[in-house]
Design a protein around this motif. Structure first.
Motif, PDB file in Angstrom:
ATOM      1  N   ALA A 184       0.828  -1.213   0.000  1.00 44.49           N
ATOM      2  CA  ALA A 184       0.000   0.000   0.000  1.00 44.49           C
ATOM      3  C   ALA A 184       0.862   1.263   0.000  1.00 44.49           C
ATOM      4  O   ALA A 184       0.444   2.314  -0.499  1.00 44.49           O
ATOM      5  N   LYS A 185       2.057   1.141   0.583  1.00 45.05           N
ATOM      6  CA  LYS A 185       2.984   2.277   0.637  1.00 45.05           C
ATOM      7  C   LYS A 185       4.110   2.154  -0.386  1.00 45.05           C
ATOM      8  O   LYS A 185       5.016   2.987  -0.408  1.00 45.05           O
ATOM      9  N   ASN A 186       4.061   1.089  -1.194  1.00 43.52           N
ATOM     10  CA  ASN A 186       5.122   0.847  -2.179  1.00 43.52           C
ATOM     11  C   ASN A 186       6.499   0.858  -1.531  1.00 43.52           C
ATOM     12  O   ASN A 186       7.463   1.401  -2.093  1.00 43.52           O
ATOM     13  N   THR A 187       6.592   0.264  -0.372  1.00 39.73           N
ATOM     14  CA  THR A 187       7.812   0.337   0.421  1.00 39.73           C
ATOM     15  C   THR A 187       8.253  -1.052   0.868  1.00 39.73           C
ATOM     16  O   THR A 187       7.423  -1.880   1.245  1.00 39.73           O
ATOM     17  N   VAL A 188       9.548  -1.273   0.814  1.00 37.63           N
ATOM     18  CA  VAL A 188      10.146  -2.493   1.345  1.00 37.63           C
ATOM     19  C   VAL A 188      11.148  -2.081   2.417  1.00 37.63           C
ATOM     20  O   VAL A 188      11.788  -1.045   2.311  1.00 37.63           O
ATOM     21  N   TYR A 189      11.229  -2.899   3.459  1.00 39.40           N
ATOM     22  CA  TYR A 189      12.081  -2.587   4.597  1.00 39.40           C
ATOM     23  C   TYR A 189      13.112  -3.695   4.805  1.00 39.40           C
ATOM     24  O   TYR A 189      12.874  -4.855   4.488  1.00 39.40           O
ATOM     25  N   LEU A 190      14.233  -3.308   5.386  1.00 39.97           N
ATOM     26  CA  LEU A 190      15.221  -4.280   5.821  1.00 39.97           C
ATOM     27  C   LEU A 190      15.570  -3.938   7.260  1.00 39.97           C
ATOM     28  O   LEU A 190      16.244  -2.940   7.525  1.00 39.97           O
ATOM     29  N   GLN A 191      15.062  -4.734   8.174  1.00 39.75           N
ATOM     30  CA  GLN A 191      15.359  -4.548   9.593  1.00 39.75           C
ATOM     31  C   GLN A 191      16.608  -5.340   9.910  1.00 39.75           C
ATOM     32  O   GLN A 191      16.644  -6.551   9.697  1.00 39.75           O
ATOM     33  N   MET A 192      17.604  -4.657  10.446  1.00 36.82           N
ATOM     34  CA  MET A 192      18.895  -5.286  10.707  1.00 36.82           C
ATOM     35  C   MET A 192      19.189  -5.228  12.202  1.00 36.82           C
ATOM     36  O   MET A 192      19.153  -4.151  12.804  1.00 36.82           O
ATOM     37  N   TYR A 193      19.459  -6.385  12.767  1.00 31.16           N
ATOM     38  CA  TYR A 193      19.789  -6.485  14.190  1.00 31.16           C
ATOM     39  C   TYR A 193      21.216  -6.995  14.346  1.00 31.16           C
ATOM     40  O   TYR A 193      21.772  -7.647  13.468  1.00 31.16           O
ATOM     41  N   ASN A 194      21.785  -6.722  15.534  1.00 34.42           N
ATOM     42  CA  ASN A 194      23.109  -7.243  15.862  1.00 34.42           C
ATOM     43  C   ASN A 194      24.108  -7.012  14.717  1.00 34.42           C
ATOM     44  O   ASN A 194      24.778  -7.941  14.247  1.00 34.42           O
ATOM     45  N   LEU A 195      24.197  -5.781  14.312  1.00 37.48           N
ATOM     46  CA  LEU A 195      25.072  -5.448  13.188  1.00 37.48           C
ATOM     47  C   LEU A 195      26.528  -5.700  13.529  1.00 37.48           C
ATOM     48  O   LEU A 195      26.977  -5.506  14.675  1.00 37.48           O
ATOM     49  N   LYS A 196      27.259  -6.135  12.513  1.00 38.57           N
ATOM     50  CA  LYS A 196      28.672  -6.463  12.661  1.00 38.57           C
ATOM     51  C   LYS A 196      29.500  -5.596  11.704  1.00 38.57           C
ATOM     52  O   LYS A 196      28.976  -5.131  10.689  1.00 38.57           O
ATOM     53  N   PRO A 197      30.777  -5.412  12.000  1.00 38.95           N
ATOM     54  CA  PRO A 197      31.610  -4.611  11.087  1.00 38.95           C
ATOM     55  C   PRO A 197      31.578  -5.133   9.651  1.00 38.95           C
ATOM     56  O   PRO A 197      31.639  -4.342   8.698  1.00 38.95           O
ATOM     57  N   GLU A 198      31.456  -6.436   9.488  1.00 36.31           N
ATOM     58  CA  GLU A 198      31.419  -7.008   8.134  1.00 36.31           C
ATOM     59  C   GLU A 198      30.118  -6.713   7.397  1.00 36.31           C
ATOM     60  O   GLU A 198      29.989  -7.029   6.213  1.00 36.31           O
ATOM     61  N   ASP A 199      29.151  -6.118   8.076  1.00 35.02           N
ATOM     62  CA  ASP A 199      27.921  -5.680   7.407  1.00 35.02           C
ATOM     63  C   ASP A 199      28.099  -4.309   6.743  1.00 35.02           C
ATOM     64  O   ASP A 199      27.196  -3.838   6.048  1.00 35.02           O
ATOM     65  N   THR A 200      29.232  -3.685   6.978  1.00 36.43           N
ATOM     66  CA  THR A 200      29.496  -2.381   6.368  1.00 36.43           C
ATOM     67  C   THR A 200      29.481  -2.496   4.852  1.00 36.43           C
ATOM     68  O   THR A 200      30.205  -3.308   4.275  1.00 36.43           O
ATOM     69  N   ALA A 201      28.638  -1.690   4.213  1.00 33.76           N
ATOM     70  CA  ALA A 201      28.485  -1.753   2.760  1.00 33.76           C
ATOM     71  C   ALA A 201      27.502  -0.687   2.312  1.00 33.76           C
ATOM     72  O   ALA A 201      26.818  -0.070   3.140  1.00 33.76           O
ATOM     73  N   VAL A 202      27.428  -0.492   1.016  1.00 30.51           N
ATOM     74  CA  VAL A 202      26.331   0.268   0.428  1.00 30.51           C
ATOM     75  C   VAL A 202      25.210  -0.727   0.158  1.00 30.51           C
ATOM     76  O   VAL A 202      25.439  -1.757  -0.487  1.00 30.51           O
ATOM     77  N   TYR A 203      24.028  -0.420   0.660  1.00 30.78           N
ATOM     78  CA  TYR A 203      22.880  -1.304   0.513  1.00 30.78           C
ATOM     79  C   TYR A 203      21.963  -0.778  -0.583  1.00 30.78           C
ATOM     80  O   TYR A 203      21.585   0.400  -0.574  1.00 30.78           O
ATOM     81  N   TYR A 204      21.624  -1.684  -1.486  1.00 30.58           N
ATOM     82  CA  TYR A 204      20.793  -1.338  -2.637  1.00 30.58           C
ATOM     83  C   TYR A 204      19.459  -2.068  -2.584  1.00 30.58           C
ATOM     84  O   TYR A 204      19.403  -3.261  -2.285  1.00 30.58           O
ATOM     85  N   CYS A 205      18.430  -1.350  -2.918  1.00 31.00           N
ATOM     86  CA  CYS A 205      17.107  -1.914  -3.092  1.00 31.00           C
ATOM     87  C   CYS A 205      16.912  -2.219  -4.582  1.00 31.00           C
ATOM     88  O   CYS A 205      17.417  -1.462  -5.434  1.00 31.00           O
ATOM     89  N   ALA A 206      16.195  -3.291  -4.887  1.00 33.80           N
ATOM     90  CA  ALA A 206      15.971  -3.648  -6.282  1.00 33.80           C
ATOM     91  C   ALA A 206      14.599  -4.277  -6.461  1.00 33.80           C
ATOM     92  O   ALA A 206      14.039  -4.843  -5.512  1.00 33.80           O
ATOM     93  N   ALA A 207      14.064  -4.182  -7.678  1.00 34.80           N
ATOM     94  CA  ALA A 207      12.752  -4.747  -7.992  1.00 34.80           C
ATOM     95  C   ALA A 207      12.841  -5.598  -9.248  1.00 34.80           C
ATOM     96  O   ALA A 207      13.501  -5.225 -10.219  1.00 34.80           O
ATOM     97  N   ALA A 208      12.154  -6.736  -9.217  1.00 30.11           N
ATOM     98  CA  ALA A 208      12.125  -7.650 -10.358  1.00 30.11           C
ATOM     99  C   ALA A 208      10.679  -7.998 -10.675  1.00 30.11           C
ATOM    100  O   ALA A 208       9.955  -8.464  -9.790  1.00 30.11           O
ATOM    101  N   ALA A 209      10.264  -7.757 -11.914  1.00 29.10           N
ATOM    102  CA  ALA A 209       8.904  -8.114 -12.316  1.00 29.10           C
ATOM    103  C   ALA A 209       8.781  -9.634 -12.408  1.00 29.10           C
ATOM    104  O   ALA A 209       9.704 -10.314 -12.866  1.00 29.10           O
ATOM    105  N   THR A 210       7.679 -10.162 -11.919  1.00 25.34           N
ATOM    106  CA  THR A 210       7.460 -11.603 -11.962  1.00 25.34           C
ATOM    107  C   THR A 210       6.033 -11.899 -12.418  1.00 25.34           C
ATOM    108  O   THR A 210       5.164 -11.034 -12.371  1.00 25.34           O
ATOM    109  N   GLN A 211       5.830 -13.137 -12.812  1.00 25.43           N
ATOM    110  CA  GLN A 211       4.514 -13.558 -13.260  1.00 25.43           C
ATOM    111  C   GLN A 211       3.620 -13.967 -12.094  1.00 25.43           C
ATOM    112  O   GLN A 211       2.389 -13.903 -12.193  1.00 25.43           O
ATOM    113  N   TYR A 212       4.250 -14.359 -11.011  1.00 23.04           N
ATOM    114  CA  TYR A 212       3.500 -14.895  -9.884  1.00 23.04           C
ATOM    115  C   TYR A 212       3.721 -14.070  -8.625  1.00 23.04           C
ATOM    116  O   TYR A 212       4.760 -13.481  -8.418  1.00 23.04           O
ATOM    117  N   SER A 213       2.725 -14.067  -7.766  1.00 27.06           N
ATOM    118  CA  SER A 213       2.778 -13.239  -6.559  1.00 27.06           C
ATOM    119  C   SER A 213       3.656 -13.818  -5.465  1.00 27.06           C
ATOM    120  O   SER A 213       3.988 -13.120  -4.510  1.00 27.06           O
TER     121      SER A 213
END
Length: 127
Positions: free
Chosen positions: A75-104
């Motif tokens: 309804a809000k056209n929004t996707v979330y990524l909740q991240m817990y217990n973050l570690k130094p190796e999680d350091t990065a640029v995070y990208y959101c992406a969308a892929a059209a599909t035939q099925y829900s």
């Protein structure tokens, strides 16, 4: 025109939590898998998580399983990524992406199947 806009990145300490958001506008009227990917300095971009259009299916990489959770609000056209217990190796640029599909209920971790990408948001985990 399709636009994916990420937000919520920042500098946090190890063990902290963070929630990323991605607002998608202009997507064609089809089902879309939504995914999160990340790219650390000097490394290839890698899959983090994906979620089906109907939210019934989701997948995560082994490195983030049980720490990161992906959800979406169509309804809000929004996707979330909740991240817990973050570690130094999680350091990065995070990208959101969308892929059209035939099925829900489709999910995918294959980058080449994602036609639309955001500009990314930086997450830095450091003490």
């Amino acid at each position: 025109q399709v636009e994916l806009t990420e937000s919520g990145g920042g500098l946090v300490q190890p063990g902290d939590s963070l929630r990323l958001s991605c607002v998608a506008t202009g997507l064609p009227s089809t089902f879309h898998v939504m995914g999160w990917f990340r790219q650390a300095p000097g490394k290839e971009r890698e899959f983090v998580a994906s979620i089906s259009w109907n939210s019934k299916n989701a997948d995560w990489s082994d490195s983030v399983k049980d720490r990161f959770f992906i959800t979406r609000d169509n309804a809000k056209n929004t996707v979330y990524l909740q991240m817990y217990n973050l570690k130094p190796e999680d350091t990065a640029v995070y990208y959101c992406a969308a892929a059209a599909t035939q099925y829900s209920d489709t999910i995918t971790s294959v980058q080449s199947q994602y036609a639309y990408w955001g500009q990314g948001t930086q997450v830095t985990v450091s003490s």
